[in-house]
Design a protein around this motif. Structure first.
Motif, PDB file in Angstrom:
ATOM      1  N   THR A   1       0.836  -1.178   0.063  1.00 48.07           N
ATOM      2  CA  THR A   1      -0.049   0.165   0.044  1.00 48.07           C
ATOM      3  C   THR A   1       0.725   1.330   0.016  1.00 48.07           C
ATOM      4  O   THR A   1       0.589   2.501  -0.676  1.00 48.07           O
ATOM      5  CB  THR A   1      -0.997   0.106   1.133  1.00 48.07           C
ATOM      6  OG1 THR A   1      -1.651  -1.344   1.306  1.00 48.07           O
ATOM      7  CG2 THR A   1      -1.846   1.233   1.438  1.00 48.07           C
TER       8      THR A   1
ATOM      9  N   SER B   1       2.000   1.937  -3.447  1.00 47.94           N
ATOM     10  CA  SER B   1       1.050   2.386  -4.272  1.00 47.94           C
ATOM     11  C   SER B   1       0.772   3.937  -3.917  1.00 47.94           C
ATOM     12  O   SER B   1       0.444   4.900  -5.051  1.00 47.94           O
ATOM     13  CB  SER B   1      -0.313   1.669  -3.987  1.00 47.94           C
ATOM     14  OG  SER B   1      -0.298   0.356  -4.286  1.00 47.94           O
ATOM     15  N   ARG B   2       0.827   4.094  -2.810  1.00 44.14           N
ATOM     16  CA  ARG B   2       0.649   5.798  -2.451  1.00 44.14           C
ATOM     17  C   ARG B   2       1.869   6.569  -3.068  1.00 44.14           C
ATOM     18  O   ARG B   2       1.558   7.713  -3.477  1.00 44.14           O
ATOM     19  CB  ARG B   2       0.985   5.889  -0.857  1.00 44.14           C
ATOM     20  CG  ARG B   2      -0.411   5.488   0.046  1.00 44.14           C
ATOM     21  CD  ARG B   2      -1.463   6.111  -0.071  1.00 44.14           C
ATOM     22  NE  ARG B   2      -2.459   5.664   0.844  1.00 44.14           N
ATOM     23  CZ  ARG B   2      -3.241   4.578   0.638  1.00 44.14           C
ATOM     24  NH1 ARG B   2      -3.395   3.921  -0.501  1.00 44.14           N
ATOM     25  NH2 ARG B   2      -4.173   4.113   1.567  1.00 44.14           N
TER      26      ARG B   2
ATOM     27  N   ASN C   1       3.555   5.883  -5.779  1.00 42.44           N
ATOM     28  CA  ASN C   1       3.435   6.049  -7.213  1.00 42.44           C
ATOM     29  C   ASN C   1       2.200   7.005  -7.535  1.00 42.44           C
ATOM     30  O   ASN C   1       2.238   7.476  -8.709  1.00 42.44           O
ATOM     31  CB  ASN C   1       3.098   4.592  -7.802  1.00 42.44           C
ATOM     32  CG  ASN C   1       4.397   3.691  -7.710  1.00 42.44           C
ATOM     33  OD1 ASN C   1       5.487   4.333  -7.743  1.00 42.44           O
ATOM     34  ND2 ASN C   1       4.407   2.484  -7.634  1.00 42.44           N
ATOM     35  N   GLU C   2       1.108   6.893  -6.680  1.00 40.61           N
ATOM     36  CA  GLU C   2      -0.036   7.759  -6.989  1.00 40.61           C
ATOM     37  C   GLU C   2       0.061   9.363  -6.652  1.00 40.61           C
ATOM     38  O   GLU C   2      -0.065  10.207  -7.616  1.00 40.61           O
ATOM     39  CB  GLU C   2      -1.308   7.449  -6.301  1.00 40.61           C
ATOM     40  CG  GLU C   2      -1.793   6.025  -6.480  1.00 40.61           C
ATOM     41  CD  GLU C   2      -2.715   5.451  -5.405  1.00 40.61           C
ATOM     42  OE1 GLU C   2      -2.954   6.288  -4.540  1.00 40.61           O
ATOM     43  OE2 GLU C   2      -3.421   4.248  -5.862  1.00 40.61           O
ATOM     44  N   GLN C   3       1.043   9.451  -5.645  1.00 39.55           N
ATOM     45  CA  GLN C   3       1.053  10.972  -5.224  1.00 39.55           C
ATOM     46  C   GLN C   3       2.566  11.460  -5.641  1.00 39.55           C
ATOM     47  O   GLN C   3       2.918  12.735  -5.615  1.00 39.55           O
ATOM     48  CB  GLN C   3       0.960  10.829  -3.571  1.00 39.55           C
ATOM     49  CG  GLN C   3      -0.421  10.598  -3.149  1.00 39.55           C
ATOM     50  CD  GLN C   3      -0.592  10.031  -1.435  1.00 39.55           C
ATOM     51  OE1 GLN C   3       0.284  10.672  -0.880  1.00 39.55           O
ATOM     52  NE2 GLN C   3      -1.484   9.697  -1.173  1.00 39.55           N
ATOM     53  N   GLY C   4       3.325  10.719  -5.595  1.00 38.21           N
ATOM     54  CA  GLY C   4       4.808  11.045  -6.124  1.00 38.21           C
ATOM     55  C   GLY C   4       5.630  11.102  -4.755  1.00 38.21           C
ATOM     56  O   GLY C   4       6.896  11.170  -4.852  1.00 38.21           O
TER      57      GLY C   4
ATOM     58  N   ALA D   1       8.786   8.661  -5.343  1.00 40.82           N
ATOM     59  CA  ALA D   1       8.604   7.712  -6.686  1.00 40.82           C
ATOM     60  C   ALA D   1       9.989   7.599  -7.463  1.00 40.82           C
ATOM     61  O   ALA D   1      10.738   8.812  -7.577  1.00 40.82           O
ATOM     62  CB  ALA D   1       7.481   7.942  -7.319  1.00 40.82           C
TER      63      ALA D   1
END
Length: 263
Positions: free
Chosen positions: A12, A15-16, A18-21, A61
């Motif tokens: 998780t 994922s955070r 990669n989504e938020q940078g 990321a």
């Protein structure tokens, strides 16, 4: 948010990122209801696996150019084809050894759908990649003396640890293949490799075709101890026949196609 186990939490977190940078330690600690020390350990493990970059107070990321470069270096087409063929030999609940090396490391993503694996390794980078798998194989480390040349643990302690277990399979690479003798290496620390081979019911050598026929002074594992050799389909017919004459299974993996057995 309720507490999750380590692998779920790290998945998780990734994922955070990669989504938020970018993510911060304090925000993640609050989200997962855990300590900042635990989050820092998670971020360190993910960074060692090459999945993100640590920054003060958090992580960011990976830049796209780094991702492209790393994939090109570590997971070439040939290595991926060899790894896919190797993974087809592994059954659920198997106990396996994965030796240090770039080709053997490429096997790790292929284990994602295997259930109940127990995996022993002497390499930190392989251990870290195993920790990122969601199916959570049981990880065993040899320990021992760190060898910077092979980037792995070696020595008597590692050998003693291995001798206390028995395994279904060993997956190991090679610097060269002498078609008359077996696997060869530049490294003089060959004791652990031989103990690995003795501790496993099957020995699977993973090597790119360009290394086959390359004679290097140090014999690592003789043909008598090798069960299967997996390479790519650029291997010449003469070399194929010479290897099959040693009485082992030869698998030549087709690039971008399902692996096929050459005997």
């Amino acid at each position: 948010m309720t507490k999750r186990n380590t692998q779920q939490r790290r998945h998780t977190i990734l994922s955070r990122v990669n989504e938020q940078g970018e993510v911060s330690v304090d925000n993640l600690a609050a989200e997962f209801e855990t300590s900042e020390v635990t989050i820092r350990k998670d971020l360190t493990a993910l960074e060692k696996s090459g999945l993100l970059l640590r920054r003060y107070g958090g992580a960011v990321a990976l830049p796209k150019e780094i991702i492209a470069s790393d994939n090109g270096k570590q997971d070439s087409q040939r290595k991926q084809a060899i790894a896919k063929a190797a993974s087809s030999l592994i059954k659920d609940h198997y106990r396996i050894i994965i030796d240090s090396g770039r080709t053997t490391e490429t096997l790790i993503p292929e284990l994602a759908n295997k259930r109940g694996l127990v995996v022993m390794t002497n390499a930190i980078n392989i251990a870290n990649r195993l920790l990122s798998l969601e199916n959570e194989p049981t990880l065993l480390m040899t320990g021992g003396t760190w060898d910077p040349h092979s980037e792995s643990f070696q020595g008597q302690v590692a050998e003693q640890v291995l001798q206390s277990y028995d395994f279904d399979q060993l997956f190991i690479g090679a610097d060269g293949i002498d078609v008359e003798r077996g696997t060869t290496t530049f490294n003089e620390l060959i004791g652990l490799s031989r103990v690995m081979a003795q501790s496993a019911r099957e020995v699977v050598v993973m090597v790119e075709s360009e290394k086959i026929g390359r004679k290097i002074p140090n014999l690592e594992i003789p043909w008598a101890q090798i069960t299967t050799l997996i390479t790519d389909n650029n291997l010449s017919d003469d070399m194929r026949q010479a290897i099959k004459a040693q009485g082992i299974q030869l698998i030549c993996a087709e690039l971008n196609q399902p692996a096929q057995s050459a005997g």
